[in-house]
Design a protein around this motif. Sequence first.
Motif, short mmCIF file in Angstrom:
data_model
loop_
_atom_site.label_atom_id
_atom_site.label_comp_id
_atom_site.label_asym_id
_atom_site.label_seq_id
_atom_site.Cartn_x
_atom_site.Cartn_y
_atom_site.Cartn_z
N VAL A 1 0.84 -1.20 0.00
CA VAL A 1 0.00 0.00 0.00
C VAL A 1 0.88 1.25 0.00
O VAL A 1 0.73 2.14 -0.86
CB VAL A 1 -0.95 0.00 1.22
CG1 VAL A 1 -1.75 1.30 1.26
CG2 VAL A 1 -1.88 -1.21 1.15
N LEU A 2 1.80 1.33 0.96
CA LEU A 2 2.66 2.52 1.08
C LEU A 2 3.49 2.72 -0.19
O LEU A 2 3.56 3.82 -0.74
CB LEU A 2 3.58 2.36 2.30
CG LEU A 2 4.57 3.49 2.54
CD1 LEU A 2 3.84 4.77 2.92
CD2 LEU A 2 5.58 3.12 3.64
N GLY A 3 4.09 1.64 -0.66
CA GLY A 3 4.93 1.73 -1.85
C GLY A 3 4.13 2.17 -3.07
O GLY A 3 4.58 3.02 -3.84
N SER A 4 2.94 1.60 -3.24
CA SER A 4 2.12 1.95 -4.41
C SER A 4 1.67 3.40 -4.36
O SER A 4 1.60 4.07 -5.39
CB SER A 4 0.91 1.01 -4.52
OG SER A 4 1.35 -0.31 -4.73
N VAL A 5 1.37 3.89 -3.15
CA VAL A 5 0.95 5.29 -3.02
C VAL A 5 2.13 6.23 -3.37
O VAL A 5 1.96 7.20 -4.10
CB VAL A 5 0.41 5.57 -1.60
CG1 VAL A 5 0.28 7.06 -1.34
CG2 VAL A 5 -0.94 4.88 -1.41
N LEU A 6 3.33 5.90 -2.85
CA LEU A 6 4.51 6.73 -3.17
C LEU A 6 4.79 6.69 -4.67
O LEU A 6 5.05 7.71 -5.31
CB LEU A 6 5.74 6.23 -2.40
CG LEU A 6 5.70 6.38 -0.88
CD1 LEU A 6 6.95 5.77 -0.25
CD2 LEU A 6 5.58 7.85 -0.49
N PHE A 7 4.74 5.48 -5.24
CA PHE A 7 4.99 5.33 -6.68
C PHE A 7 3.96 6.13 -7.48
O PHE A 7 4.32 6.88 -8.41
CB PHE A 7 4.95 3.84 -7.07
CG PHE A 7 4.76 3.60 -8.54
CD1 PHE A 7 5.50 4.29 -9.49
CD2 PHE A 7 3.82 2.66 -8.98
CE1 PHE A 7 5.30 4.06 -10.86
CE2 PHE A 7 3.62 2.44 -10.33
CZ PHE A 7 4.36 3.14 -11.27
#
Lengths: 148, 141
Positions: A84-90
């Motif tokens: 979740v966190l990674g996809s939001v940053l990406f």
Amino acid sequence: MRALFAFLSGGLFGLGLLVSGMVDTTKVQGWLDLFGDWDPTLAFVLGGAVLPMMLVWRLAEGRRPALGGFFPPKPPARIDRGLVLGSVLFGAGWGLAGLCPGPAMASVTFGGWGGLVFLAAMVAGMLIAVPLRSRLDAMPRPALSSPR
Amino acid sequence: MPIDWILGLAGGLMIGAAAALYLLVNGRIMGASGILGGLVDGSGRDSWSERAAFVAGLVLVPGLVALAGFGRETNLTGNLWVVIAAGLLVGIGTRIANGCTSGHGVCGISRFSVRGIAATVFYLLAGGATVWLFRHVLGVI
């Protein structure tokens, strides 16, 4: 042999990114711009790529890759913090500049200095992610992820 | 514009064919961030030649096509701070999420992977919110 087919696949991928318009940041930002002048082109790109791949995954069932080994197993259906966190940053970075990793590499030879700077920053980010990821893994799991 | 949609579909089919080739022949997921990430952080040491060959094809083939006069304008913003921030976010995010538009998007959705579909929902929402905020509210991009 593996390297040859990897080169061919990478080349075809790059050609597809060029032809489809994925290397054009205005088309990508136009697709993400739901509240402005929305550009639906990327739906055709995604559809063109995903639909044949659905058949390919079915074709792969019960078989093995041509050059040996095994097909990658389907990951467990676990939505964890990293995903979740990674996809939001990406997604934030994708929206800001309109480039994702594939097109960033595909356009680096003709994208000018800006494209080179983006690629360098992306590689730096990939290195920064290494300690971040191990820190995330070390943290206790919140209620979001199911215990395994 | 319909011509853009046709080009999008044609390019999308090529992307799908590339993913099919990498999967059926090499037995691997065609994920751009994973292939490059494993190369730069050393985690893909055991398959570095395959990764390097993929990246070489991905960089060189569009480069040659552009050299032949069929390139495309990237229209990347001239604001270097935005470019650097975006590059860092894309690099960090894709490695923490373990995938990007190609791995989670193309390869994940097509095998009905819950992680791939969830990742795609989150990066599309974040991308949409970012364009809205920075274009329509702040007027930066």
